[in-house]
Design a protein around this motif. Structure first.
Motif: not given
Length: 155
Positions: A28-39, A41-46
């Motif tokens: 889930a963490l990788l998916a949340a990060l990969a949804l916005h590659p190179g950008r 993501r705030t800790a709260q959004a993750l």
């Protein structure tokens, strides 16, 4: 690295070998990060993406521990800490969802330009990236998934 979020979240090394990502929270963490590659993501959004409506008592600490595990799985430089959050060190084309969108756009443009053979090749390549439900590992995926699944049907 290449990342797959069109189905169960996956990671592949540069030579195409699968990299073990781990359990559901790590995917889930990788998916949340990969949804916005190179950008960033705030800790709260993750936290919101990984735990949806049920974050643990020490959500920030749990997130930090997950990021550490993800770095061990993918390599220490895959995820960087930035002020207030984290960033997946990847380009959009390193993530199947973003490659799909680019190829689908190019296919639609080729069709509009009167090049059906080129459109067929591009759209076929785009559709071949789908392995299952988009963002399958994100707990609150349904709100985001509808847009991508509609695009899939268009292609």
């Amino acid at each position: 690295m290449r990342y797959g979020i069109l189905g169960t979240t996956q990671a592949h090394s540069g030579d195409g070998r699968p990299t073990g990502v781990g359990g559901p929270r790590l995917r889930a963490l990788l998916a949340a990060l990969a949804l916005h590659p190179g950008r960033t993501r705030t800790a709260q959004a993750l936290i919101d993406a990984v735990w949806d409506d049920e974050p643990p008592a020490d959500a920030a600490g749990a997130l930090q521990a997950l990021v550490g595990r993800l770095r061990r799985a993918l390599g220490p430089d895959a995820v960087v800490s930035v002020d207030g959050g984290y960033r997946l060190c990847a380009e959009p084309d390193d993530v199947d969802l973003h490659r799909f969108q680019r190829l689908a756009d190019e296919g639609a443009a080729a069709l509009a330009a009167g090049a059906p053979e080129r459109a067929e090749a591009l759209l076929g390549e785009a559709l071949a990236l789908w392995r299952g439900p988009v963002l399958a590992d994100l707990p609150g995926r349904s709100a985001m998934a509808g847009r991508y699944e509609a695009r899939h049907l268009d292609a």
